[in-house]
Design an enzyme around this catalytic site. Sequence first.
Site, mmCIF file in Angstrom:
data_model
loop_
_atom_site.group_PDB
_atom_site.id
_atom_site.type_symbol
_atom_site.label_atom_id
_atom_site.label_comp_id
_atom_site.label_asym_id
_atom_site.label_seq_id
_atom_site.Cartn_x
_atom_site.Cartn_y
_atom_site.Cartn_z
ATOM 1 N N GLU A 155 0.655 -46.427 -22.523
ATOM 2 C CA GLU A 155 1.412 -46.176 -23.739
ATOM 3 C C GLU A 155 1.336 -47.317 -24.755
ATOM 4 O OE1 GLU A 155 4.682 -43.250 -21.562
ATOM 5 O OE2 GLU A 155 5.216 -45.340 -22.008
ATOM 6 N N GLY A 164 8.454 -34.739 -20.854
ATOM 7 C CA GLY A 164 8.338 -33.347 -20.456
ATOM 8 C C GLY A 164 9.092 -32.450 -21.421
ATOM 9 N N MET A 189 12.440 -41.013 -19.062
ATOM 10 C CA MET A 189 13.182 -41.936 -18.205
ATOM 11 C C MET A 189 13.564 -43.260 -18.859
ATOM 12 S SD MET A 189 11.022 -41.219 -14.672
ATOM 13 C CE MET A 189 12.149 -42.125 -13.611
ATOM 14 N N GLU A 190 13.352 -43.423 -20.162
ATOM 15 C CA GLU A 190 13.642 -44.715 -20.794
ATOM 16 C C GLU A 190 14.357 -44.643 -22.139
ATOM 17 O OE1 GLU A 190 10.503 -44.772 -17.999
ATOM 18 O OE2 GLU A 190 10.246 -43.954 -20.028
ATOM 19 N N ASP A 212 3.799 -32.685 -20.227
ATOM 20 C CA ASP A 212 4.005 -31.658 -19.206
ATOM 21 C C ASP A 212 5.188 -30.798 -19.625
ATOM 22 O OD1 ASP A 212 6.575 -32.604 -17.571
ATOM 23 O OD2 ASP A 212 5.377 -34.382 -18.014
#
Length: 232
Positions: free
Chosen positions: A13, A79, A176-177, A200
Amino acid sequence: MMRVGIIGAMDVEVATIKERMTIESVETIGENVFHIGKIGKTDVVVAKCGIGKVNAAICATTMCVKFQVSHILNTGIAGSLDNIINIGDIVVSTDAIYHDFVVSEFNYPLGLIPGRKSVEFQADPKLRQLVIDSIHEVAPEIQVFEGRVASGDIFVSQKEKKEWIIQSFGAKCCEMEGCAIAHVASDFHIPFVIVRAISDKADEESAITYDEFEAKVAQHCADLVFKVVESL
């Protein structure tokens, strides 16, 4: 002084950003490596924070306290939580919430941290618009959606969990961040925005599609980060 902090969770990233920026120095603080330099004429600090909320919060706090950044861009992948948002599309945060902060047994709403007034952390409207304009300029073929980013220390790949997050929070994507970075930026009164390319669909096929598309969608995020920073 303008200095833009750019945070990604993984090497993929931030790798392209580091390759294309002018690096003037590198500093390691704790487990984070900060690349200090310029994109165009703008001062930037770029770092990989690692996966998860605590890692993200540590990195963002260091950006604010040590490097005194004026803005934070959090770029990466996520996602999809909306059937119309497909792999390769981009979500720009209106706000961010924690989907895994639950103390409802004590009569707190889902996602609300005791002591705070609301569950959401609001992204900066000007940065949001600048990101959207930049995407339209550098990658007009990509669909862009604005909406809520839901964060938690869970890789969402189960239908039941996905539906629960959608119903509980109305989020457009999950990762998640982002909310941890939004939390820190908000507390330090630093304008922020979260940019997520969809890798995804947050379902049973997520592990397969994530591996297949992560490098491609991360590249899109790197391109638009450069345009945003140059515009600032």
